[in-house]
Design an enzyme around this catalytic site. Structure first.
Site, PDB file in Angstrom:
ATOM      1  N   ARG A 118     -25.785  27.426  25.945  1.00 59.38           N
ATOM      2  CA  ARG A 118     -26.898  28.170  25.318  1.00 59.38           C
ATOM      3  C   ARG A 118     -28.223  27.524  25.679  1.00 59.38           C
ATOM      4  O   ARG A 118     -29.199  28.205  26.004  1.00 59.38           O
ATOM      5  CB  ARG A 118     -26.721  28.211  23.792  1.00 59.38           C
ATOM      6  CG  ARG A 118     -25.623  29.151  23.341  1.00 59.38           C
ATOM      7  CD  ARG A 118     -25.322  28.940  21.867  1.00 59.38           C
ATOM      8  NE  ARG A 118     -26.467  29.179  21.017  1.00 59.38           N
ATOM      9  CZ  ARG A 118     -26.654  28.616  19.818  1.00 59.38           C
ATOM     10  NH1 ARG A 118     -25.748  27.783  19.330  1.00 59.38           N
ATOM     11  NH2 ARG A 118     -27.709  28.892  19.112  1.00 59.38           N
ATOM     12  N   SER A 157     -22.621  28.258  15.141  1.00 61.54           N
ATOM     13  CA  SER A 157     -22.727  26.860  15.578  1.00 61.54           C
ATOM     14  C   SER A 157     -22.841  25.917  14.373  1.00 61.54           C
ATOM     15  O   SER A 157     -22.107  24.935  14.261  1.00 61.54           O
ATOM     16  CB  SER A 157     -23.955  26.725  16.493  1.00 61.54           C
ATOM     17  OG  SER A 157     -24.236  25.386  16.753  1.00 61.54           O
ATOM     18  N   HIS A 216     -27.122  20.553   4.954  1.00 63.70           N
ATOM     19  CA  HIS A 216     -27.544  20.678   6.353  1.00 63.70           C
ATOM     20  C   HIS A 216     -28.979  21.152   6.382  1.00 63.70           C
ATOM     21  O   HIS A 216     -29.350  22.074   5.649  1.00 63.70           O
ATOM     22  CB  HIS A 216     -26.657  21.686   7.108  1.00 63.70           C
ATOM     23  CG  HIS A 216     -27.123  21.892   8.519  1.00 63.70           C
ATOM     24  ND1 HIS A 216     -26.793  21.039   9.543  1.00 63.70           N
ATOM     25  CD2 HIS A 216     -27.926  22.830   9.066  1.00 63.70           C
ATOM     26  CE1 HIS A 216     -27.364  21.443  10.649  1.00 63.70           C
ATOM     27  NE2 HIS A 216     -28.060  22.537  10.399  1.00 63.70           N
ATOM     28  N   ASP A 261     -18.060  24.236  20.078  1.00 63.82           N
ATOM     29  CA  ASP A 261     -19.519  24.273  19.852  1.00 63.82           C
ATOM     30  C   ASP A 261     -20.248  23.382  20.852  1.00 63.82           C
ATOM     31  O   ASP A 261     -21.305  23.752  21.353  1.00 63.82           O
ATOM     32  CB  ASP A 261     -19.872  23.855  18.423  1.00 63.82           C
ATOM     33  CG  ASP A 261     -21.385  23.866  18.215  1.00 63.82           C
ATOM     34  OD1 ASP A 261     -21.967  24.970  18.309  1.00 63.82           O
ATOM     35  OD2 ASP A 261     -21.986  22.803  18.023  1.00 63.82           O
ATOM     36  N   LYS A 283     -19.304  23.703  12.308  1.00 66.40           N
ATOM     37  CA  LYS A 283     -19.275  22.243  12.119  1.00 66.40           C
ATOM     38  C   LYS A 283     -19.166  21.882  10.637  1.00 66.40           C
ATOM     39  O   LYS A 283     -18.440  20.972  10.261  1.00 66.40           O
ATOM     40  CB  LYS A 283     -20.530  21.627  12.743  1.00 66.40           C
ATOM     41  CG  LYS A 283     -20.470  21.655  14.274  1.00 66.40           C
ATOM     42  CD  LYS A 283     -21.739  21.144  14.914  1.00 66.40           C
ATOM     43  CE  LYS A 283     -22.826  22.157  14.866  1.00 66.40           C
ATOM     44  NZ  LYS A 283     -23.913  22.039  15.796  1.00 66.40           N
TER      45      LYS A 283
HETATM   46  N1  URA Z   1     -28.306  23.502  15.179  1.00 64.93           N
HETATM   47  C1  URA Z   1     -27.035  23.692  15.585  1.00 64.93           C
HETATM   48  O1  URA Z   1     -26.163  22.875  15.317  1.00 64.93           O
HETATM   49  N2  URA Z   1     -26.749  24.801  16.280  1.00 64.93           N
HETATM   50  C2  URA Z   1     -27.677  25.731  16.602  1.00 64.93           C
HETATM   51  O2  URA Z   1     -27.347  26.719  17.223  1.00 64.93           O
HETATM   52  C3  URA Z   1     -28.985  25.523  16.173  1.00 64.93           C
HETATM   53  C4  URA Z   1     -29.283  24.391  15.453  1.00 64.93           C
END
Ligand code: URA
Length: 436
Positions: free
Chosen positions: A168, A183, A82, A161, A187
């Site tokens: 957010r 967050s 990621h 999320d 995932k």
């Molecule tokens: N990427 C995400 O998936 N979530 C966040 O809060 C910030 C960047």
């Protein structure tokens, strides 16, 4: 549940119990908590923070708000990467087929771009016929058969999320480390991975502007990932200047395939090989980074990952003939112009933020979630830091939808570059590795 008293507790800086966190995530996902109350809690978290136990409980509750990918038993470890995002950051595209050829399974669930940072799914959408939205059963079947998939989150994965991130975004609570950690990791943990490598970027075009903030975020994610049973490492990488020589959706797909053909830029190749090497060590397939790098390099040189790329995109609906025809073209945008250097010297600055803003304004990025983007616009043949250019030599090419936009891009891009008499000191791409 008495959600008001929970908001008040956090407002006063009290610690929430895991059961309270699990319950509010369950109720919010089910639509039983109004957005205004959830936004108030997010603001309380923004100011008061969450401790490690609270962040863990939030991450796991969010992961469990929907489907978690379940793979059949297999000796190939499940891994992913990621990145917190940047300009020209296309590492995922060549990395997924390389990892599949190194004997991994790669369920790479990716996102779209918002603002100046590009999204992997937008890049892939520029491939004729390619499908980024797949049902869960197809994701699993493709990972088992091909070894890799790059696709979007299904509606059933981590729905908490999706809802919380939208709030957010609208309530000024995005830059909160525990909320970012929960967050991102909710995932990634829903992919049921054995190992995860995180590329946390810092600099002008990064989510985290300073190295210190990037380190803080990386350490929090590494600690939590490991605690949740996924071997997690992070690398801190520079995002003051773009990665590679191309930025813009289709131009990045093209450069990614060139990387698989060993014709791509060095910095991109280095980051792809480094990411693969860490995962080889994390899963104990290699004893050292040096041995792992050699394995990854040999694998890339074999040409197998290039063939795996074709296999992956065909499995996801791509028209290979149309892809190859597009790949052979010098440009797919209506207008291509060059930005020329006004003097001779060495490139001492190439600001990734300005380049990202130019691409967004050319139509290659979106300001709101639903905006349609132009996949063919962007910037390529970017002169890299330290490279020598002559007066009237090219600093980059601009791919635009029309001459008016190309002209506006040239004016802006002139401010992204600085040319100096002296060669600037070399800046390392990976500045730190965080493994605990
Ligand atoms: N990427 C995400 O998936 N979530 C966040 O809060 C910030 C960047």
């Amino acid at each position: 549940m008495n959600f008001l008293s929970l908001i008040e507790s956090k407002r006063e800086g009290k610690i929430l119990a895991p059961e309270q966190i699990q319950e509010f995530i369950r109720e919010f996902t089910a639509g039983k908590i109004p957005d205004y109350q959830m936004a108030a809690l997010l603001m309380a978290i923004y100011f008061r923070g969450l401790n490690t136990a609270e962040t863990t409980a939030l991450t796991l509750a969010m992961r469990d708000s929907g489907d978690v990918l379940k793979f059949p038993k297999d000796k190939r470890p499940l891994v992913d990467k990621h990145s917190t995002g940047g300009i020209g950051d296309k590492v995922s595209l060549p990395l997924a087929p390389l990892l599949a050829c190194l004997g991994f399974r790669v369920p790479m669930i990716s996102g779209r771009g918002l603002g100046i940072t590009g999204g992997t799914l937008d890049k892939l959408d520029s491939i004729p016929g390619f499908k980024t939205l797949l049902p869960t059963a197809q994701i699993i079947a493709q990972v088992q058969k091909v070894g890799c998939v790059i696709c979007g989150q299904t509606d059933k994965m981590v729905p908490a999320d999706k809802k919380i991130y939208a709030l957010r975004d609208a309530s000024g609570t995005v830059p909160s480390i525990p909320l970012i950690v929960a967050s991102i990791l909710s995932k990634k943990l829903a992919e049921n991975l054995n190992a995860l490598i995180l590329d946390v970027k810092f600099g002008s075009a990064a989510f985290m502007q300073t190295k210190a903030d990037a380190r803080k975020l990386a350490k929090a994610m590494v600690a939590l990932g490991n605690q949740c049973g996924t071997n997690t490492r992070a690398i801190l990488t520079d995002m003051n200047t773009p990665l590679g020589r191309a930025a813009g959706n289709w131009l990045e797909v093209k450069e990614s395939v060139e990387c698989l053909e060993k014709k791509g830029p060095n910095d991109l190749l280095e980051l792809v090989l480094d990411s693969a090497a860490h995962l080889l060590v994390q899963t104990k397939k290699s004893k050292s980074i040096a041995a792992a790098r050699k394995l990854a390099e040999d694998c890339l040189r074999s040409g197998e990952p290039r063939a795996k790329w074709d296999e992956m995109i065909v499995a996801q609906g791509a028209d290979l003939k149309a892809f190859n025809k597009k790949f052979a073209q010098n440009s797919t945008a209506k207008v291509v112009v060059e930005l020329k250097s006004e003097k001779s010297g060495c490139v001492s600055k190439c600001d990734a933020r300005i380049i990202g803003e130019v691409i967004r304004d050319l139509g290659g990025g979106r300001l709101t979630k639903d905006l349609q983007i132009n996949y063919d616009v962007g910037v390529d043949q970017i002169a890299k830091l330290g490279e020598r250019v002559e007066k009237s030599g090219m600093l980059c090419r601009i791919h635009a939808a029309d001459f008016v936009q190309a002209k506006a891009a040239i004016i802006r891009l002139k401010t992204a570059f600085e040319i100096s008499a002296k060669r600037p000191a070399k800046i390392p791409l990976v500045v730190e590795i965080i493994s605990h």
